[in-house]
Design a protein around this motif. Structure first.
Motif, mmCIF file in Angstrom:
data_model
loop_
_atom_site.group_PDB
_atom_site.id
_atom_site.type_symbol
_atom_site.label_atom_id
_atom_site.label_comp_id
_atom_site.label_asym_id
_atom_site.label_seq_id
_atom_site.Cartn_x
_atom_site.Cartn_y
_atom_site.Cartn_z
ATOM 1 N N GLN A 175 0.819 -1.202 0.000
ATOM 2 C CA GLN A 175 0.000 0.000 0.000
ATOM 3 C C GLN A 175 0.857 1.257 0.000
ATOM 4 O O GLN A 175 0.547 2.243 -0.675
ATOM 5 N N ALA A 176 1.957 1.221 0.747
ATOM 6 C CA ALA A 176 2.863 2.374 0.797
ATOM 7 C C ALA A 176 3.493 2.642 -0.566
ATOM 8 O O ALA A 176 3.581 3.792 -1.011
ATOM 9 N N LEU A 177 3.939 1.595 -1.236
ATOM 10 C CA LEU A 177 4.512 1.742 -2.574
ATOM 11 C C LEU A 177 3.485 2.307 -3.554
ATOM 12 O O LEU A 177 3.797 3.174 -4.379
ATOM 13 N N SER A 178 2.247 1.827 -3.444
ATOM 14 C CA SER A 178 1.182 2.298 -4.320
ATOM 15 C C SER A 178 0.878 3.773 -4.071
ATOM 16 O O SER A 178 0.760 4.565 -5.004
ATOM 17 N N ASP A 179 0.777 4.148 -2.791
ATOM 18 C CA ASP A 179 0.463 5.535 -2.442
ATOM 19 C C ASP A 179 1.556 6.498 -2.889
ATOM 20 O O ASP A 179 1.271 7.639 -3.277
ATOM 21 N N ALA A 180 2.801 6.059 -2.828
ATOM 22 C CA ALA A 180 3.921 6.915 -3.228
ATOM 23 C C ALA A 180 4.199 6.852 -4.727
ATOM 24 O O ALA A 180 5.066 7.573 -5.231
ATOM 25 N N GLY A 181 3.477 5.996 -5.430
ATOM 26 C CA GLY A 181 3.622 5.915 -6.882
ATOM 27 C C GLY A 181 4.932 5.317 -7.334
ATOM 28 O O GLY A 181 5.497 5.745 -8.357
ATOM 29 N N CYS A 182 5.421 4.324 -6.597
ATOM 30 C CA CYS A 182 6.722 3.740 -6.984
ATOM 31 C C CYS A 182 6.731 2.214 -6.898
ATOM 32 O O CYS A 182 7.754 1.610 -6.587
ATOM 33 N N GLU A 183 5.590 1.601 -7.207
ATOM 34 C CA GLU A 183 5.534 0.134 -7.192
ATOM 35 C C GLU A 183 6.561 -0.481 -8.128
ATOM 36 O O GLU A 183 7.110 -1.556 -7.854
ATOM 37 N N ASP A 184 6.850 0.203 -9.238
ATOM 38 C CA ASP A 184 7.769 -0.327 -10.237
ATOM 39 C C ASP A 184 9.227 -0.313 -9.782
ATOM 40 O O ASP A 184 10.093 -0.889 -10.442
ATOM 41 N N LEU A 185 9.494 0.316 -8.629
ATOM 42 C CA LEU A 185 10.873 0.426 -8.148
ATOM 43 C C LEU A 185 11.203 -0.620 -7.082
ATOM 44 O O LEU A 185 12.331 -0.645 -6.597
ATOM 45 N N VAL A 186 10.268 -1.472 -6.741
ATOM 46 C CA VAL A 186 10.429 -2.345 -5.580
ATOM 47 C C VAL A 186 11.661 -3.245 -5.673
ATOM 48 O O VAL A 186 12.309 -3.536 -4.660
ATOM 49 N N PHE A 231 1.245 16.408 -5.914
ATOM 50 C CA PHE A 231 1.558 16.178 -4.499
ATOM 51 C C PHE A 231 0.501 16.731 -3.538
ATOM 52 O O PHE A 231 0.123 16.031 -2.581
ATOM 53 N N PRO A 232 -0.013 17.968 -3.716
ATOM 54 C CA PRO A 232 -1.033 18.457 -2.773
ATOM 55 C C PRO A 232 -2.250 17.545 -2.678
ATOM 56 O O PRO A 232 -2.749 17.262 -1.579
ATOM 57 N N ALA A 233 -2.748 17.076 -3.831
ATOM 58 C CA ALA A 233 -3.907 16.179 -3.824
ATOM 59 C C ALA A 233 -3.562 14.840 -3.177
ATOM 60 O O ALA A 233 -4.367 14.271 -2.421
ATOM 61 N N LEU A 234 -2.370 14.322 -3.460
ATOM 62 C CA LEU A 234 -1.926 13.072 -2.842
ATOM 63 C C LEU A 234 -1.870 13.222 -1.332
ATOM 64 O O LEU A 234 -2.321 12.343 -0.589
ATOM 65 N N LEU A 235 -1.330 14.344 -0.879
ATOM 66 C CA LEU A 235 -1.194 14.572 0.552
ATOM 67 C C LEU A 235 -2.554 14.609 1.237
ATOM 68 O O LEU A 235 -2.757 13.988 2.290
ATOM 69 N N LYS A 236 -3.505 15.313 0.642
ATOM 70 C CA LYS A 236 -4.847 15.389 1.232
ATOM 71 C C LYS A 236 -5.492 14.006 1.269
ATOM 72 O O LYS A 236 -6.206 13.656 2.221
ATOM 73 N N GLN A 278 -0.374 25.490 -1.344
ATOM 74 C CA GLN A 278 -1.306 24.539 -1.943
ATOM 75 C C GLN A 278 -1.547 23.329 -1.046
ATOM 76 O O GLN A 278 -2.585 22.664 -1.156
ATOM 77 N N CYS A 279 -0.600 23.057 -0.157
ATOM 78 C CA CYS A 279 -0.685 21.879 0.707
ATOM 79 C C CYS A 279 -1.239 22.173 2.100
ATOM 80 O O CYS A 279 -1.879 21.321 2.719
ATOM 81 N N ALA A 280 -0.982 23.369 2.605
ATOM 82 C CA ALA A 280 -1.093 23.647 4.033
ATOM 83 C C ALA A 280 -2.511 23.956 4.509
ATOM 84 O O ALA A 280 -3.258 24.672 3.849
ATOM 85 N N ASP A 281 -2.834 23.428 5.691
ATOM 86 C CA ASP A 281 -3.955 23.926 6.475
ATOM 87 C C ASP A 281 -3.469 25.051 7.385
ATOM 88 O O ASP A 281 -4.231 25.946 7.735
ATOM 89 N N LYS A 282 -2.192 24.970 7.748
ATOM 90 C CA LYS A 282 -1.589 25.964 8.637
ATOM 91 C C LYS A 282 -0.172 26.221 8.178
ATOM 92 O O LYS A 282 0.541 25.300 7.766
#
Length: 252
Positions: free
Chosen positions: A117-128, A173-178, A200-204
């Motif tokens: 799941q972590a690899l998928s979320d970070a978009g780097c499954e192909d680097l495993v 990245f902002p959308a991924l982070l949210k 673009q990323c911050a709440d604070k």
């Protein structure tokens, strides 16, 4: 997880880096720390992570001082992505992510699911299966982001996560982070050099100068744009973008 920094003092070789800093990082928010070189950004992040010792004040995770946590307990609470992490060049990315599970005893299947799941979320499954020494700077940032996510933390601490990433990933990245904050119930504290991306990323936003916070406000609070402009207006133009999010561009 709510994080409270109270009258924090950090010194290196008698030089004061953080000077009685007090700031709160609310649960479930993305808080971004900005400031010039030498302002204390990375030192604040590392002290919150428990990696740098403070000579005064405290860092509180919910109701507990970070100094009271064992290394294993701390590893289950927070994950850290630093600017220049060290790594053995011959190690494969998948092997690195397995190290992120050392503090857990959830079993092999749970570990494999967390890593996938972590690899998928970070978009780097192909680097495993790639050796770390063969990866570009941007690819390494993605793998180390996946390493942090594999720890399934409550608190995610990122030091300039955008460094070395391609323009496409930075835009996403902002959308991924949210998405990560929502799905993983994360509290995020980031150091960012790029104020436009930070907005673009911050709440604070916490803006540091000479070891002190000169701005500490939610980005949607009344008067935020004016106060940010007062501080940065000589160098940056702060404006509202098409999506209603504040943006920043350099003045020439």
């Amino acid at each position: 997880m709510n994080i409270s920094v109270n009258d924090l003092v950090v010194k290196f070789n008698k030089k004061v880096i953080l000077d009685r800093m007090s700031v709160k990082f609310p649960d479930g928010w993305v808080s971004v720390i900005c400031g010039g070189n030498g302002s204390g950004k990375s030192t604040l992040l590392k002290t919150v992570a428990g990696l740098v010792k403070n000579s005064g004040g405290s860092v509180i995770y919910d109701n507990c001082d970070v100094k009271t946590f064992s290394p294993c307990h701390l590893a289950r609470k927070r994950a850290v992505l630093l600017q220049n992490p060290s790594f053995p060049a011959a190690m494969r990315a998948g092997e690195l992510l397995k190290l992120g599970r050392y503090a857990f005893s959830a079993g092999k299947k749970a570990d494999e699911c967390a890593i996938f799941q972590a690899l998928s979320d970070a978009g780097c499954e192909d680097l495993v299966d790639r050796q770390l020494g063969t990866l570009s700077g941007g690819e390494l940032r993605k793998v180390f982001l996946a390493l942090a996510l594999a720890q399934e933390p409550e608190l995610l601490l990122l030091d300039e996560p955008e460094a070395g990433l391609d323009a496409g990933f930075c835009s996403a990245f902002p959308a991924l982070l949210k998405k990560l904050v929502s799905e993983r119930k994360l509290t995020v504290i980031m150091v960012m050099h790029n104020l436009d991306l930070a907005l673009q990323c911050a709440d604070k936003l916490v803006l540091l100068e000479n070891g002190r916070a000169v701005l500490d406000m939610p980005v949607n609070e009344a008067g935020f744009r004016e106060k940010l402009t007062d501080i940065t207006g000589k160098y940056l133009e702060i404006f509202t973008g098409e999506s209603g999010i504040l943006r920043a561009i350099a003045r020439y």
